[in-house]
Design a protein around this motif. Sequence first.
Motif, PDB file in Angstrom:
ATOM      1  N   THR A 183      17.032  66.827  47.124  1.00 30.39           N
ATOM      2  CA  THR A 183      16.206  67.483  46.117  1.00 30.39           C
ATOM      3  C   THR A 183      16.260  66.733  44.797  1.00 30.39           C
ATOM      4  N   SER A 184      17.457  66.333  44.410  1.00 28.88           N
ATOM      5  CA  SER A 184      17.639  65.605  43.161  1.00 28.88           C
ATOM      6  C   SER A 184      16.887  64.276  43.190  1.00 28.88           C
ATOM      7  N   ARG A 185      16.966  63.591  44.313  1.00 29.73           N
ATOM      8  CA  ARG A 185      16.287  62.294  44.422  1.00 29.73           C
ATOM      9  C   ARG A 185      14.777  62.464  44.346  1.00 29.73           C
ATOM     10  N   LEU A 186      14.250  63.503  45.022  1.00 25.43           N
ATOM     11  CA  LEU A 186      12.808  63.747  44.978  1.00 25.43           C
ATOM     12  C   LEU A 186      12.364  64.069  43.560  1.00 25.43           C
ATOM     13  N   MET A 187      13.103  64.920  42.872  1.00 25.32           N
ATOM     14  CA  MET A 187      12.701  65.304  41.520  1.00 25.32           C
ATOM     15  C   MET A 187      12.645  64.104  40.584  1.00 25.32           C
ATOM     16  N   ARG A 188      13.521  63.140  40.814  1.00 21.04           N
ATOM     17  CA  ARG A 188      13.528  61.963  39.942  1.00 21.04           C
ATOM     18  C   ARG A 188      12.398  60.989  40.266  1.00 21.04           C
ATOM     19  N   ARG A 189      11.678  61.283  41.343  1.00 19.51           N
ATOM     20  CA  ARG A 189      10.505  60.489  41.684  1.00 19.51           C
ATOM     21  C   ARG A 189       9.193  61.186  41.309  1.00 19.51           C
ATOM     22  N   LEU A 190       9.278  62.443  40.919  1.00 16.52           N
ATOM     23  CA  LEU A 190       8.076  63.234  40.711  1.00 16.52           C
ATOM     24  C   LEU A 190       7.270  62.761  39.506  1.00 16.52           C
ATOM     25  N   VAL A 191       5.955  62.848  39.653  1.00 14.41           N
ATOM     26  CA  VAL A 191       5.024  62.605  38.550  1.00 14.41           C
ATOM     27  C   VAL A 191       4.585  63.949  37.974  1.00 14.41           C
ATOM     28  N   ASN A 192       4.155  64.839  38.844  1.00 13.39           N
ATOM     29  CA  ASN A 192       3.809  66.200  38.441  1.00 13.39           C
ATOM     30  C   ASN A 192       3.758  67.094  39.672  1.00 13.39           C
ATOM     31  N   MET A 193       3.757  68.371  39.439  1.00 12.77           N
ATOM     32  CA  MET A 193       3.543  69.317  40.535  1.00 12.77           C
ATOM     33  C   MET A 193       2.911  70.590  39.982  1.00 12.77           C
ATOM     34  N   ASP A 194       2.156  71.245  40.845  1.00  8.62           N
ATOM     35  CA  ASP A 194       1.497  72.496  40.488  1.00  8.62           C
ATOM     36  C   ASP A 194       1.871  73.564  41.505  1.00  8.62           C
ATOM     37  N   LEU A 195       2.351  74.690  40.997  1.00 12.10           N
ATOM     38  CA  LEU A 195       2.710  75.830  41.832  1.00 12.10           C
ATOM     39  C   LEU A 195       1.682  76.927  41.565  1.00 12.10           C
ATOM     40  N   LYS A 196       0.902  77.282  42.596  1.00 12.19           N
ATOM     41  CA  LYS A 196      -0.246  78.161  42.407  1.00 12.19           C
ATOM     42  C   LYS A 196      -0.069  79.496  43.135  1.00 12.19           C
ATOM     43  N   PHE A 197      -0.544  80.546  42.471  1.00 14.61           N
ATOM     44  CA  PHE A 197      -0.517  81.894  43.027  1.00 14.61           C
ATOM     45  C   PHE A 197      -1.875  82.553  42.816  1.00 14.61           C
ATOM     46  N   SER A 198      -2.102  83.623  43.572  1.00 17.75           N
ATOM     47  CA  SER A 198      -3.317  84.415  43.397  1.00 17.75           C
ATOM     48  C   SER A 198      -2.946  85.895  43.363  1.00 17.75           C
ATOM     49  N   LEU A 199      -3.505  86.625  42.392  1.00 17.58           N
ATOM     50  CA  LEU A 199      -3.282  88.064  42.291  1.00 17.58           C
ATOM     51  C   LEU A 199      -4.597  88.761  41.948  1.00 17.58           C
TER      52      LEU A 199
END
Length: 201
Positions: A146-162
């Motif tokens: 998880t730590s290694r992936l996060m240090r490679r991240l550019v961006n992320m979007d977490l989406k929900f619908s209500l």
Amino acid sequence: KYGKFPWKFVFHLALLTATTTQIVIFNKQDATYFRALQRTWYYYFFPEDFDFSSKTYYLYTVKETLDSISRAVTGLEKAVNTSIDKLNYTYTNGVCDQCRMGHLQVTNYLSDMNEIYENADTKKESSEYSIGPGNLGPFSGPYANTSRLMRRLVNMDLKFSLTSYGPSGHICVVWDISLHYDFQHRGQIALDLRSGINRSC
């Protein structure tokens, strides 16, 4: 013929005035309600110590980032079950097709930062996941991964619908709620909330 009082005209004018007044009142109520919902989304999906006077929350560690994702995915169920407003999961054609899940889109470099520095390899990839409590998608594995992936991240979007029903039940709208994580400054992650009405019910 010419001396009659124009009752029809007065009646139509009164009806138009009453209708216009009702629309204005509803619009004012709706605008206030929509602004209140913006704060509701921050309450359920943002970290608990968020300052409402700001629009951006900054994260500095892997653990803080994981905690914010966990809080957000549990926030969906909490919003439905504990909000003073009437909120509901968004059904598709009467079916709950992953309506209790968040949808995560991740963009990351294929290489670590030191490898990018040494080899100038800036290739990226994007992936999508359905995540929920107990299943954080790419962040469910060992901490080192998880730590290694996060240090490679550019961006992320977490989406929900209500789905919400308005202050007096006269409207029903489907909301898109998105948490945007910007990793491009590396030393800190900028977390922003974006929300808007997708459609009426």
